[in-house]
Design a protein around this motif. Structure first.
Motif, PDB file in Angstrom:
ATOM      1  N   SER A  62       2.569  -0.917  -0.467  1.00  0.00           N
ATOM      2  CA  SER A  62       1.635  -0.027  -0.189  1.00  0.00           C
ATOM      3  C   SER A  62       0.485  -0.012   0.555  1.00  0.00           C
ATOM      4  N   CYS A  63      -0.091  -1.398   0.841  1.00  0.00           N
ATOM      5  CA  CYS A  63      -1.049  -1.549   1.754  1.00  0.00           C
ATOM      6  C   CYS A  63      -2.221  -0.803   1.070  1.00  0.00           C
ATOM      7  N   GLY A  64      -2.930  -0.231   2.170  1.00  0.00           N
ATOM      8  CA  GLY A  64      -3.978   0.546   1.667  1.00  0.00           C
ATOM      9  C   GLY A  64      -3.832   1.971   1.084  1.00  0.00           C
ATOM     10  N   GLY A  65      -2.771   2.555   1.003  1.00  0.00           N
ATOM     11  CA  GLY A  65      -2.075   3.566   0.612  1.00  0.00           C
ATOM     12  C   GLY A  65      -2.240   5.011   1.519  1.00  0.00           C
ATOM     13  N   GLY A  66      -1.839   4.632   2.638  1.00  0.00           N
ATOM     14  CA  GLY A  66      -1.587   5.679   3.507  1.00  0.00           C
ATOM     15  C   GLY A  66      -0.598   6.468   3.326  1.00  0.00           C
ATOM     16  N   SER A  67       0.476   6.122   2.910  1.00  0.00           N
ATOM     17  CA  SER A  67       1.589   6.983   2.357  1.00  0.00           C
ATOM     18  C   SER A  67       1.092   7.725   0.992  1.00  0.00           C
ATOM     19  N   THR A  68       0.706   6.988   0.186  1.00  0.00           N
ATOM     20  CA  THR A  68       0.007   7.539  -1.003  1.00  0.00           C
ATOM     21  C   THR A  68      -0.766   8.859  -0.871  1.00  0.00           C
ATOM     22  N   MET A  69      -1.612   8.683  -0.042  1.00  0.00           N
ATOM     23  CA  MET A  69      -2.628   9.742   0.463  1.00  0.00           C
ATOM     24  C   MET A  69      -1.773  10.976   0.829  1.00  0.00           C
ATOM     25  N   GLY A  70      -0.751  10.800   1.642  1.00  0.00           N
ATOM     26  CA  GLY A  70       0.082  11.649   2.260  1.00  0.00           C
ATOM     27  C   GLY A  70       0.820  12.541   1.249  1.00  0.00           C
ATOM     28  N   TYR A  71       1.265  11.830   0.320  1.00  0.00           N
ATOM     29  CA  TYR A  71       2.162  12.332  -0.800  1.00  0.00           C
ATOM     30  C   TYR A  71       1.030  13.088  -1.752  1.00  0.00           C
ATOM     31  N   SER A  92     -12.653  10.335   5.222  1.00  0.00           N
ATOM     32  CA  SER A  92     -13.906   9.731   6.056  1.00  0.00           C
ATOM     33  C   SER A  92     -14.825   9.111   4.717  1.00  0.00           C
ATOM     34  N   ASP A  93     -14.413   9.451   3.474  1.00  0.00           N
ATOM     35  CA  ASP A  93     -14.966   8.733   2.350  1.00  0.00           C
ATOM     36  C   ASP A  93     -14.095   7.597   1.800  1.00  0.00           C
ATOM     37  N   TYR A  94     -13.214   7.069   2.413  1.00  0.00           N
ATOM     38  CA  TYR A  94     -12.199   5.977   1.926  1.00  0.00           C
ATOM     39  C   TYR A  94     -13.196   4.884   2.039  1.00  0.00           C
ATOM     40  N   ASP A  95     -13.191   3.940   0.859  1.00  0.00           N
ATOM     41  CA  ASP A  95     -13.780   2.824   0.638  1.00  0.00           C
ATOM     42  C   ASP A  95     -12.972   1.645   1.231  1.00  0.00           C
ATOM     43  N   PHE A  96     -13.340   1.010   2.277  1.00  0.00           N
ATOM     44  CA  PHE A  96     -12.708  -0.203   2.952  1.00  0.00           C
ATOM     45  C   PHE A  96     -13.141  -1.404   2.175  1.00  0.00           C
ATOM     46  N   MET A  97     -14.329  -1.371   1.416  1.00  0.00           N
ATOM     47  CA  MET A  97     -14.693  -2.548   0.892  1.00  0.00           C
ATOM     48  C   MET A  97     -15.087  -3.641   1.722  1.00  0.00           C
ATOM     49  N   ASP A  98     -14.527  -4.789   1.534  1.00  0.00           N
ATOM     50  CA  ASP A  98     -14.858  -5.830   2.504  1.00  0.00           C
ATOM     51  C   ASP A  98     -13.661  -6.193   3.471  1.00  0.00           C
ATOM     52  N   ALA A  99     -12.734  -5.330   3.746  1.00  0.00           N
ATOM     53  CA  ALA A  99     -11.581  -5.387   4.545  1.00  0.00           C
ATOM     54  C   ALA A  99     -11.964  -4.817   5.866  1.00  0.00           C
ATOM     55  N   ASP A 100     -11.528  -5.322   6.976  1.00  0.00           N
ATOM     56  CA  ASP A 100     -11.506  -4.711   8.334  1.00  0.00           C
ATOM     57  C   ASP A 100     -10.929  -3.472   8.314  1.00  0.00           C
ATOM     58  N   VAL A 101     -11.662  -2.310   8.817  1.00  0.00           N
ATOM     59  CA  VAL A 101     -11.230  -0.826   8.867  1.00  0.00           C
ATOM     60  C   VAL A 101      -9.780  -1.121   9.696  1.00  0.00           C
ATOM     61  N   GLN A 102      -9.950  -1.368  10.979  1.00  0.00           N
ATOM     62  CA  GLN A 102      -8.658  -1.436  11.481  1.00  0.00           C
ATOM     63  C   GLN A 102      -7.521  -2.108  11.085  1.00  0.00           C
ATOM     64  N   PRO A 150      -3.492  -9.415  -2.477  1.00  0.00           N
ATOM     65  CA  PRO A 150      -4.779  -9.314  -3.325  1.00  0.00           C
ATOM     66  C   PRO A 150      -5.623  -8.431  -2.933  1.00  0.00           C
ATOM     67  N   GLN A 151      -6.215  -8.679  -1.440  1.00  0.00           N
ATOM     68  CA  GLN A 151      -7.409  -7.574  -1.052  1.00  0.00           C
ATOM     69  C   GLN A 151      -7.008  -6.194  -1.012  1.00  0.00           C
ATOM     70  N   MET A 152      -5.593  -6.055  -0.546  1.00  0.00           N
ATOM     71  CA  MET A 152      -4.890  -4.604  -0.379  1.00  0.00           C
ATOM     72  C   MET A 152      -5.070  -4.099  -1.842  1.00  0.00           C
ATOM     73  N   MET A 153      -4.649  -4.767  -2.778  1.00  0.00           N
ATOM     74  CA  MET A 153      -4.458  -4.170  -3.999  1.00  0.00           C
ATOM     75  C   MET A 153      -5.881  -3.782  -4.385  1.00  0.00           C
ATOM     76  N   LYS A 154      -6.743  -4.355  -4.113  1.00  0.00           N
ATOM     77  CA  LYS A 154      -8.211  -4.205  -4.758  1.00  0.00           C
ATOM     78  C   LYS A 154      -8.684  -2.929  -4.110  1.00  0.00           C
ATOM     79  N   ILE A 155      -8.377  -2.665  -2.746  1.00  0.00           N
ATOM     80  CA  ILE A 155      -8.943  -1.545  -2.147  1.00  0.00           C
ATOM     81  C   ILE A 155      -7.993  -0.182  -2.649  1.00  0.00           C
ATOM     82  N   TYR A 156      -6.760  -0.518  -2.854  1.00  0.00           N
ATOM     83  CA  TYR A 156      -5.730   0.316  -3.317  1.00  0.00           C
ATOM     84  C   TYR A 156      -6.334   0.911  -4.599  1.00  0.00           C
TER      85      TYR A 156
END
Length: 345
Positions: free
Chosen positions: A28-37, A308-318, A52-58
């Motif tokens: 799922s990574c950051g949930g791009g598909s999840t948000m689409g659904y 625009s309000d997605y919380d990337f926490m401590d991860a690199d946005v790109q 672990p980092q991606m799951m924390k953000i998800y």
């Protein structure tokens, strides 16, 4: 004022009417598909993610009911009795198996069969096996529909044999698969991102052939550009090359070929206001063509149609954006699957 579709907020999801169809997301990574659904009215039950980092953000952004932080191999081995019963009544099993070994960049065939970790903190895996691990999960859960996303490179050269094996396996476990090569630039996404989508329906459901045809007008980089980006280091060769570029140049490879007699830095892209942005990859470098600076994080969010309000926490946005399916792209696909297959009335 009505905002453009790519300019939205996670809080907007509260106003989306639900139709009751369910999804479970793998890789799922950051949930791009999840948000689409979710934008298309689905209820996303949970996810499997190894990082672990991606799951924390998800979890922060999506609050899943059933999150599984583990390799897909571990998830498929969980006894049926230990899994939530609603996962065995899924409408869609979604997945984007890691695809770097099929990328057209580099000597990709040399990577096939090797074991890799995408980054520190992840388990080492044989990446070209992950698609079949995903299909074993599908065989276990028996969803009505399977949707899988991957790179265009799977259709090129020897990788076509891999696609044939995937299609064979889908039929073997009781599904009728279709292949779609889609360009996000025709789907309301301000980015030229070509991706391969597998859509397969379970044999007993007798669904008609799915039609995915999109022809939305292109959205140029200048329409989504916002904020200041990080300046290019004035001591770097990239800075020198940027100043030697010419109007037709699309990337630094054009500059190095002309000025240095070799092609290098072709993944350093020059974004022009009057053109659609190239594929936003986690490792690519996007520079503005008219000023010596990188694109802004806000640009990356817009190009990938993240909220625009997605919380990337401590991860690199790109990194998070580049590893994800653009939400608006998946929204368009999920909407059509609902209209044509799951609720054709």
């Amino acid at each position: 004022m009505t905002l453009p579709a790519w300019d939205w907020r996670l809080s907007d999801l509260a106003g989306i009417p639900h139709h009751g169809k369910t999804v479970f997301s793998c890789f799922s990574c950051g949930g791009g598909s999840t948000m689409g659904y979710k934008l298309a009215g689905y209820r996303v039950l949970g996810n499997v993610e190894i990082d672990p980092q991606m799951m924390k953000i998800y979890r922060k952004n999506h609050n899943p009911s059933h999150p599984f932080l583990m390799p897909i191999q571990e998830f498929k081995s969980i006894p049926d009795a230990d899994l939530p019963p609603e996962l065995f009544n899924l409408d869609i099993l979604d997945g984007s198996p890691p695809c770097s070994v099929f990328s057209t960049a580099g000597a990709r065939e040399d990577k096939w069969g090797g074991e890799y970790a995408f980054r520190e903190g992840q388990a080492v895996q044989q990446l070209d096996d992950l698609f079949f691990e995903f299909l074993e999960v599908a065989e276990k859960l028996q969803p009505r529909v399977i949707v899988a996303e991957n790179v265009k490179g799977m259709l090129i050269g020897k990788a076509r044999g891999f696609v044939s094996l995937v299609l064979y396996r889908l039929r073997e476990i009781g599904y009728r698969p279709q292949l779609f090569l889609l360009n996000s630039a025709t789907m309301g996404v301000p980015q030229k991102r070509e991706r391969l989508f597998f859509a397969a329906s379970r044999n007993d459901l007798k669904f008609p052939r799915l039609k995915l045809e999109f022809n939305e007008p292109p959205i140029l980089y200048g329409e989504v550009r916002q904020g200041r980006g990080k300046p290019i280091n004035p001591e770097s060769r990239t800075f020198q090359r940027w100043h030697r570029k010419r109007p037709p140049d699309l990337n630094m490879g054009d500059v190095t070929e002309r000025e240095e007699g070799k092609v290098s830095n072709f993944n350093t892209i020059l974004l022009k206001d009057q053109k659609v942005a190239n594929t936003l990859a986690s490792s690519s470098v996007f520079l503005r063509d008219d000023v010596p600076e990188h694109i802004s994080d806000t640009d990356a969010i817009h190009i990938q149609t993240f909220p625009s309000d997605y919380d990337f926490m401590d991860a690199d946005v790109q990194y998070v954006c580049g590893m994800s399916v653009p939400p608006i792209m998946m929204h368009r696909i999920a909407e059509q699957i609902h209209l044509q297959w799951l609720d054709p009335k």
